[in-house]
Design a protein around this motif. Sequence first.
Motif: not given
Length: 227
Positions: A18-39
Motif C-alpha cells: 500500500p502506497r508504493l507502486s512501480f511502473l515498467g514499460s518497453l517500446r520498440l520502434d522500427h523505421f524504414s523507407g526511402q529518404p528522398t524522392i530521388w534516392s
Amino acid sequence: MKTETRSAYISDVIEIVPRLSFLGSLRLDHFSGQPTIWSTEKFSQTSLSHRLGFVYQPIKDQISLFGNYMNGFSQVDPAMVAEKDGSNPRLKIFKPEQANQYEFGVKTNWLNKRLATTISYYNIDVTNVVMPDPDNQNNSVQGGSIKSNGVEISLTGKISENLNVVAGYSINHAEVTNDDSFSGYLNMRPESAGPSQMGNVWLQYNFNQGVFIGIPRNRINGAYVSF
C-alpha cells in the motif's frame, strides 16, 4: 519520399505494498523507407527504449515521492553531404540520437486538494548527437554528447471560488560534453537548450456578477505572463 514506422508498446503498474507502486514499460520502434524522392537507397533502423519508475505516498493523497529512469531516442533525418570542394554530393544516414534520463521529486496537495505543488530534479545525457564536421563545412559527423540537468517547480490551484492559478519556474544547465576540440562547441551551451532560467504565471478569473455576467467564460478567462 516514403517512410514507414511500426511500433509496439507494453506498460504495467504494480502496487508492491500500500502506497508504493512501480511502473515498467518497453517500446520498440522500427523505421524504414526511402529518404528522398530521388534516392534509390533505402534505410532501416530499429530502436528499443524502456522506462522504470516508482511512486511512494508517505501521506496518502497529500505527499508523493517519485522517481523514474527512462531511455529514449530521436530519429535523425538523413542529410546531404559533400567533400570540401563540393564534389561527390551524397545522402548520409544517421543513427537515432539516444537519451538517458533520471528524475526524482515530490508532489504535494494542500488546502483540501485546492493547491498542488511539484518540485523535481532531472538529469539527461544525449549521445549520437549530429555535429558539424570541423574539417569539412559540407559534412556532418555523429558522436557528440550533450548533458543537461536542472530543477523544475510548478504550482497549480484554486485560490478562491473564481480565481485559478498555474505557475512554474525552471533552471537548466546544459553543455556539450563530447565533440571535436576544434569545433568550438565543447563545454559550451547548445543552442537547442533554450534559456537557462524560465518562469511563467497564468491566472484565470471567472466573472459571475457585474457588467461581465452572461459573457461565456472562454472569452474572458485569464492572463498569462512569461519571463
